[in-house]
Write an enzyme that holds these catalytic residues in place. Structure first.
Site, PDB file in Angstrom:
ATOM      1  CG  ASP A 154      -2.002  -1.174   1.307  1.00  0.00           C
ATOM      2  OD1 ASP A 154      -2.213  -1.626   0.361  1.00  0.00           O
ATOM      3  OD2 ASP A 154      -2.698  -1.116   2.302  1.00  0.00           O
ATOM      4  NE  ARG A 155      -1.017   7.319  -1.459  1.00  0.00           N
ATOM      5  CZ  ARG A 155      -0.930   8.471  -0.581  1.00  0.00           C
ATOM      6  NH1 ARG A 155       0.306   9.129  -0.483  1.00  0.00           N
ATOM      7  NH2 ARG A 155      -1.902   8.904  -0.039  1.00  0.00           N
TER       8      ARG A 155
END
Length: 546
Positions: free
Chosen positions: A256-257
């Protein structure tokens, strides 16, 4: 077989010679290049070579073999593709170009713009960029104006009219002069925009290991793995290419970012295929560490609640019986009186799986910008109790971040919220949560439809609010754009304000470096023949206090 190549015989082609043989070849799917030489000669109008008792005096089999054309002659005999005859006034659409398989970024991509650092943030200088797409099937027969007005409502039509006059909208590489033009199959659209990227943390990417097969890095929080939505240069792929000279990397897995930690890339397609097989056989083991709210149970906890995606655009999931099956194992490592450090072993790889399961257990990650928000209700979603519809939940989440001026923390902007459509599951584990085709024009598309093709060719336009100064948009002004025919750009946009770009005239609050860190870290990644680890983050230390 190409009907144009073996269709109705013309008077200049002796159709009767070898007709039965030709029909037999066509019926059995034999390609023209594989026809016998005398059949090819008959079809092309050339006198057939002597055969058997029909040979000229003194001609034998050896002469017939000598007259058989070689490979070069075969290629020359192949007819060039014919341009279809158009009816009066009909618009010609060139055939689609062959796109390169996979994604490879080179020096011309990296030279589009440059970085600068300010207040603990890595920032990208604004730059001009071309977004591209072929006409979607549902657009065929509709005018360009109608497509803009119905599917891309993040911008008023005045923007597109001004962009067309400025030469920024192109159809089949020709400037669009009339937005009432009706789209046809294979139409190729190109839109030049002034692109602004959100800032990310200034923490460097550390190289943990590198050999002839793989590159392993320690990814900082807030960085997307690859170009996605509003991010292009502020991504791991681009930073590695621009600052470390590591190019043509193959993504093996994603984070995930907002998740930091171990991230692997393959250097060749063969290595990527080999490790992908391990992924499919579930031979890989991933270990994460996080800091959660409250005192987590001392014993091992297994959560198997199914997860459903609520919105790909905003990037929100929740536990739901209709969701995808998944499993996560949790084990508490320490507790400091207010929060716990927890070891996480996901057995499946659903979007936001660890974060959603921790929320369900009543111990969300301390600074999770989605799953530890008041929008989920007084219990913050514990036990799946929300008390709101999905629409009400999304609205509450957006309003909560909007009030804090922190939409950038979610990786979205106002233009993403105003556009229409939700994408299908892109399988990107939360790294890209934008809508796909319906958001293509405003730069919020999901380019991660295929794991090996993270950069889709979608058209996009820079953000535009409904209260834009129409007089400024309507200026019929020649603009000196920096982008070339392939969307490669320079930095002229950094020196000048763009008259069509609202971002150039909008003042936004930068997120603090602290806001760009979430306490979830990929600690270890293990396969059948490799194991890579990163060091424990500072916030995961037993005696850490906020």
């Amino acid at each position: 077989m190409d009907r144009g190549a073996v269709g109705v015989a013309s008077p200049c082609r002796p159709a009767l010679i070898g007709r039965a043989a030709r029909r037999s070849a066509m019926r059995h799917g034999v390609r023209r290049a594989e026809w016998p030489a005398w059949v090819r000669a008959a079809w092309s109008g050339v006198r057939p070579p002597p055969r058997g008792d029909m040979a000229e005096p003194g001609a034998g089999p050896s002469r017939a073999r000598q007259e058989e054309p070689g490979p070069a002659a075969k290629e020359e005999a192949a007819p060039a593709p014919k341009k279809r005859r158009l009816a009066g006034g009909e618009r010609y659409v060139p055939p689609p170009r062959k796109l390169n398989a996979g994604v490879s970024f080179g020096a011309e991509h990296f030279a589009e713009t440059s970085y600068y650092f300010e207040g603990g943030l890595r920032k990208v200088r604004p730059y001009y960029f071309d977004f591209r797409t072929y006409c979607k099937g549902r657009w065929v027969g509709r005018s360009l104006l109608h497509v803009f007005g119905t599917e891309f409502r993040a911008q008023p039509l005045a923007y597109y009219r001004a962009a067309a006059r400025a030469g920024r909208l192109r159809l089949n590489e020709e400037p669009v002069r009339d937005l009432d033009i009706v789209l046809k199959n294979n139409d190729f659209l190109r839109n030049t925009v002034h692109r602004h990227e959100p800032p990310v943390t200034a923490q460097p990417i550390r190289i943990l290991a590198e050999d002839e097969e793989v590159v392993v890095v320690d990814k900082p929080s807030s960085l997307p793995v690859h170009p996605c939505g509003r991010f292009r240069h502020n991504t791991v792929i681009f930073i590695l290419g621009k600052e470390h000279g590591l190019r043509e990397l193959h993504t093996l897995h994603r984070l995930d970012r907002m998740t930091s930690g171990v991230l692997m890339f393959a250097k060749t397609a063969a290595v990527s295929k080999r490790i992908d097989e391990q992924v499919r056989q579930r031979q890989l083991e991933k270990e994460y560490v996080c800091r959660v709210v409250g005192e987590f149970p001392e014993h091992e906890v297994v959560c198997e609640e199914p997860i459903l995606v609520v919105s790909y655009k905003v990037g929100v999931c929740r536990v739901d019986p209709k969701g995808k099956p998944c499993q996560t194992l949790f084990q508490r490592l320490s507790y400091n009186g207010s929060s716990s450090v927890v070891r996480c072993l996901p057995r499946t790889g659903r979007t936001h799986q660890i974060r959603v399961h921790l929320q369900f257990l009543g111990h969300p990650i301390v600074n999770d910008p989605i799953y530890n928000m008041e929008a989920w209700g007084p219990d913050r979603g514990k036990g799946g109790k929300i008390g709101k519809t999905d629409e009400e939940l999304l609205k509450a989440l957006v309003e909560e971040h909007r009030s804090k001026q922190s939409l950038d923390v979610l990786g979205i902007g106002e233009e993403d919220l105003n556009s229409s459509g939700e994408s299908k599951d892109c399988g990107n584990s939360g790294d890209c949560t934008k809508s796909a085709e319906a958001d293509a024009m405003n730069g919020s598309s999901c380019p991660a439809e295929d794991e090996k093709d993270p950069e889709r060719n979608d058209v996009a336009a820079c953000p535009l609010n409904s209260d834009i100064n129409r007089e400024m948009l309507d200026k019929d002004k020649e603009l000196s754009l920096c982008g070339d025919q392939e969307g490669r750009t320079g930095e002229k946009g950094w020196e000048e304000k763009d008259p069509l770009c609202v971002e150039c005239r909008t003042s936004r609050r930068d997120p603090s470096p602290k806001e760009l860190v979430m306490f979830l870290h990929a600690l270890r990644y293990k396969g059948t023949d490799f194991e890579y680890c990163s060091s424990m983050p500072e916030w995961a230390m037993e005696d850490w206090e906020e």
